[in-house]
Motif scaffolding. Sequence first.
Motif, PDB file in Angstrom:
ATOM      1  N   ASP A  85       0.821  -1.205   0.000  1.00  0.00           N
ATOM      2  CA  ASP A  85       0.000   0.000   0.000  1.00  0.00           C
ATOM      3  C   ASP A  85       0.857   1.258   0.000  1.00  0.00           C
ATOM      4  O   ASP A  85       2.054   1.204   0.277  1.00  0.00           O
ATOM      5  CB  ASP A  85      -0.992   0.000   1.169  1.00  0.00           C
ATOM      6  CG  ASP A  85      -0.320  -0.009   2.522  1.00  0.00           C
ATOM      7  OD1 ASP A  85      -0.061   1.070   3.059  1.00  0.00           O
ATOM      8  OD2 ASP A  85      -0.040  -1.109   3.045  1.00  0.00           O
ATOM      9  N   TYR A 111      -2.941  14.978   3.729  1.00  0.00           N
ATOM     10  CA  TYR A 111      -3.490  13.663   4.036  1.00  0.00           C
ATOM     11  C   TYR A 111      -2.790  13.176   5.321  1.00  0.00           C
ATOM     12  O   TYR A 111      -1.548  13.128   5.365  1.00  0.00           O
ATOM     13  CB  TYR A 111      -3.221  12.756   2.828  1.00  0.00           C
ATOM     14  CG  TYR A 111      -3.505  11.304   3.009  1.00  0.00           C
ATOM     15  CD1 TYR A 111      -4.790  10.856   3.334  1.00  0.00           C
ATOM     16  CD2 TYR A 111      -2.502  10.360   2.833  1.00  0.00           C
ATOM     17  CE1 TYR A 111      -5.048   9.506   3.489  1.00  0.00           C
ATOM     18  CE2 TYR A 111      -2.761   9.002   2.979  1.00  0.00           C
ATOM     19  CZ  TYR A 111      -4.028   8.578   3.301  1.00  0.00           C
ATOM     20  OH  TYR A 111      -4.285   7.246   3.459  1.00  0.00           O
ATOM     21  N   ASN A 162      -5.042  15.625  -2.188  1.00  0.00           N
ATOM     22  CA  ASN A 162      -6.005  15.290  -1.137  1.00  0.00           C
ATOM     23  C   ASN A 162      -5.629  16.158   0.065  1.00  0.00           C
ATOM     24  O   ASN A 162      -4.481  16.087   0.492  1.00  0.00           O
ATOM     25  CB  ASN A 162      -5.871  13.800  -0.810  1.00  0.00           C
ATOM     26  CG  ASN A 162      -6.668  13.377   0.404  1.00  0.00           C
ATOM     27  OD1 ASN A 162      -7.405  14.149   0.977  1.00  0.00           O
ATOM     28  ND2 ASN A 162      -6.487  12.126   0.818  1.00  0.00           N
ATOM     29  N   ASP A 190       2.993  11.233  -4.595  1.00  0.00           N
ATOM     30  CA  ASP A 190       1.829  10.379  -4.380  1.00  0.00           C
ATOM     31  C   ASP A 190       0.788  10.760  -5.432  1.00  0.00           C
ATOM     32  O   ASP A 190       0.183  11.822  -5.364  1.00  0.00           O
ATOM     33  CB  ASP A 190       1.302  10.604  -2.956  1.00  0.00           C
ATOM     34  CG  ASP A 190       0.085   9.750  -2.631  1.00  0.00           C
ATOM     35  OD1 ASP A 190      -0.687   9.419  -3.562  1.00  0.00           O
ATOM     36  OD2 ASP A 190      -0.120   9.433  -1.451  1.00  0.00           O
ATOM     37  N   ILE A 192      -1.865   8.740  -6.382  1.00  0.00           N
ATOM     38  CA  ILE A 192      -2.913   7.717  -6.278  1.00  0.00           C
ATOM     39  C   ILE A 192      -4.231   8.191  -6.912  1.00  0.00           C
ATOM     40  O   ILE A 192      -5.016   7.379  -7.395  1.00  0.00           O
ATOM     41  CB  ILE A 192      -3.113   7.302  -4.795  1.00  0.00           C
ATOM     42  CG1 ILE A 192      -3.900   5.993  -4.688  1.00  0.00           C
ATOM     43  CG2 ILE A 192      -3.770   8.394  -3.987  1.00  0.00           C
ATOM     44  CD1 ILE A 192      -3.955   5.397  -3.283  1.00  0.00           C
ATOM     45  N   HIS A 193      -4.466   9.525  -6.926  1.00  0.00           N
ATOM     46  CA  HIS A 193      -5.735  10.042  -7.464  1.00  0.00           C
ATOM     47  C   HIS A 193      -5.637  10.424  -8.947  1.00  0.00           C
ATOM     48  O   HIS A 193      -6.536  11.091  -9.472  1.00  0.00           O
ATOM     49  CB  HIS A 193      -6.192  11.261  -6.641  1.00  0.00           C
ATOM     50  CG  HIS A 193      -6.535  10.920  -5.214  1.00  0.00           C
ATOM     51  ND1 HIS A 193      -7.714  10.307  -4.857  1.00  0.00           N
ATOM     52  CD2 HIS A 193      -5.845  11.076  -4.058  1.00  0.00           C
ATOM     53  CE1 HIS A 193      -7.748  10.123  -3.542  1.00  0.00           C
ATOM     54  NE2 HIS A 193      -6.617  10.579  -3.031  1.00  0.00           N
ATOM     55  N   THR A 224      -6.144   1.066  -6.517  1.00  0.00           N
ATOM     56  CA  THR A 224      -7.092   0.841  -5.421  1.00  0.00           C
ATOM     57  C   THR A 224      -8.079   1.983  -5.212  1.00  0.00           C
ATOM     58  O   THR A 224      -9.228   1.749  -4.853  1.00  0.00           O
ATOM     59  CB  THR A 224      -6.338   0.574  -4.101  1.00  0.00           C
ATOM     60  OG1 THR A 224      -5.528   1.709  -3.799  1.00  0.00           O
ATOM     61  CG2 THR A 224      -5.483  -0.660  -4.196  1.00  0.00           C
ATOM     62  N   LYS A 225      -7.629   3.236  -5.453  1.00  0.00           N
ATOM     63  CA  LYS A 225      -8.536   4.376  -5.219  1.00  0.00           C
ATOM     64  C   LYS A 225      -9.526   4.474  -6.380  1.00  0.00           C
ATOM     65  O   LYS A 225     -10.724   4.609  -6.172  1.00  0.00           O
ATOM     66  CB  LYS A 225      -7.686   5.642  -5.104  1.00  0.00           C
ATOM     67  CG  LYS A 225      -8.170   6.750  -4.274  1.00  0.00           C
ATOM     68  CD  LYS A 225      -8.427   6.606  -2.794  1.00  0.00           C
ATOM     69  CE  LYS A 225      -7.727   5.621  -1.963  1.00  0.00           C
ATOM     70  NZ  LYS A 225      -8.147   5.565  -0.567  1.00  0.00           N
ATOM     71  N   ARG A 233      -4.955  -4.434  -1.249  1.00  0.00           N
ATOM     72  CA  ARG A 233      -3.537  -4.197  -0.952  1.00  0.00           C
ATOM     73  C   ARG A 233      -2.588  -4.516  -2.111  1.00  0.00           C
ATOM     74  O   ARG A 233      -1.954  -5.576  -2.142  1.00  0.00           O
ATOM     75  CB  ARG A 233      -3.071  -4.997   0.284  1.00  0.00           C
ATOM     76  CG  ARG A 233      -4.028  -5.126   1.427  1.00  0.00           C
ATOM     77  CD  ARG A 233      -4.622  -3.834   1.873  1.00  0.00           C
ATOM     78  NE  ARG A 233      -3.739  -2.992   2.647  1.00  0.00           N
ATOM     79  CZ  ARG A 233      -3.877  -1.662   2.691  1.00  0.00           C
ATOM     80  NH1 ARG A 233      -4.817  -1.061   2.013  1.00  0.00           N
ATOM     81  NH2 ARG A 233      -3.068  -0.963   3.415  1.00  0.00           N
TER      82      ARG A 233
HETATM   83  C1  LIG Z   1      -3.199  10.779  -1.201  1.00  0.00           C
HETATM   84  C2  LIG Z   1      -3.402   9.403  -0.672  1.00  0.00           C
HETATM   85  N1  LIG Z   1      -2.355   8.578  -0.532  1.00  0.00           N
HETATM   86  C3  LIG Z   1      -2.495   7.327  -0.052  1.00  0.00           C
HETATM   87  C4  LIG Z   1      -3.735   6.846   0.314  1.00  0.00           C
HETATM   88  C5  LIG Z   1      -3.873   5.474   0.899  1.00  0.00           C
HETATM   89  O1  LIG Z   1      -3.328   4.517   0.075  1.00  0.00           O
HETATM   90  P1  LIG Z   1      -3.165   3.030   0.610  1.00  0.00           P
HETATM   91  O2  LIG Z   1      -4.518   2.516   0.962  1.00  0.00           O
HETATM   92  O3  LIG Z   1      -2.552   2.328  -0.566  1.00  0.00           O
HETATM   93  O4  LIG Z   1      -2.247   3.092   1.786  1.00  0.00           O
HETATM   94  C6  LIG Z   1      -4.851   7.669   0.195  1.00  0.00           C
HETATM   95  C7  LIG Z   1      -6.169   7.188   0.622  1.00  0.00           C
HETATM   96  O5  LIG Z   1      -7.121   7.893   0.682  1.00  0.00           O
HETATM   97  C8  LIG Z   1      -4.683   8.973  -0.316  1.00  0.00           C
HETATM   98  O6  LIG Z   1      -5.719   9.814  -0.470  1.00  0.00           O
END
Ligand SMILES: Cc1ncc(COP(=O)(O)O)c(C=O)c1O
Length: 379
Positions: A85, A111, A162, A190, A192-193, A224-225, A233
Amino acid sequence: MRRRGSLKWDRYDPSVLPCWVAEMDFDMAEPVRRAVADLSAAGAFQYPLRGGRPPDRLVADAFAERMERRYGWPVDPDCTLVVTDLVQAIYAAVTAFTRKGEGVAVQLPAYPPFRAAVEDTGRHAVAWPADPGPGGYGWDLGRLSQDSRPAAKLLILCNPHNPTGRMLSRTELAALADHVVRNDLIVVADEIHADIVYDGRAHIPFASLGPEVARRTVTLHSATKSFGIPGLRCAVMHFGSRALLERFTAVLHPRLLGQSSIAGIEATLAAWRDGQEWFDAVLAHLQGMRDYVRAVLRAEMPEIGLHPPQATYLAWLDCSAMGLDRPAGEFFLHHAKVAFSAGETFDPQASQFIRMNFATSKPLIDEILDRMRQAMRSR
Ligand SMILES: Cc1ncc(COP(=O)(O)O)c(C=O)c1O
């Protein structure tokens, strides 16, 4: 939703409607559901191997193929670690690239696990605060270059951001790239979004800005998002050069990062290979919900400020004009029975903000807005 047993729906008692943690309320994409169901039906839970290779290599290849196709960004799959993760990857990168007592720059609001990763590992968080502007929140480089003690050695960059939903423009990213090269910073980007972007915008991976930037950037990404499968995971940690990867593994052996399960791997591959149709429908719904929430707030709750997010399914709501005598999250939890993410968890100064997760159905959004309206009226 409650029967599924999730952090979002199980944290509060049933009288409370949750719209806090970044989970989506939608059914899984069918190809992803099938990938996991097929493994289960076949009892395929031994030590996995795919075409003679460890299956995480397929995720590294699929990530490289996806980055090239979507962003024209060439990625070396051999510089990619598949981890469980992103939060784990952030702790790992902070640990490997900085020493105790050193500075790590973090955009504010942040975050919450970013600040936790810095503080839990004995590093020092150097705040890089956002300023609201007419086009939304922005981060002034002048505020990052101020001489902090200790000076930042690493920057955690969250883009799309975020909780504000801001996407940095190419000009902003280029100026930041120039700054990090001049100041010899490592960047943990990061992203992820990255898929959840609105109005036809295109995400720009920070490491794609050039080789000088790539060789100091660790890019974090996962399916995952976007596909609502954080419980599976599986995430990607990409190092922009072999030297950066070697610097990391010299401190932390990849074994210490654990290994993604075959279910997480197959789900990620299915999402990236066959999930686009599902995702496009979800994105259209999310954009509609973003516009709807903004319109209702403007018309009926103008004391609540919102710069509409350009990305993410999160809205950073400014409740300071409400004149509350307590944190806004607490007010809405008690008086509206709606659980938002409390602003002060993103920035100690932001207790009059709440983060709303709008990745749910229209009837639930209506119920949330209705409860907010009533709580505000009966104040
Ligand atoms: C910016 C950001 N990074 C990481 C994560 C969490 O990622 P993971 O579930 O892979 O740890 C989130 C979850 O909301 C997020 O918004």
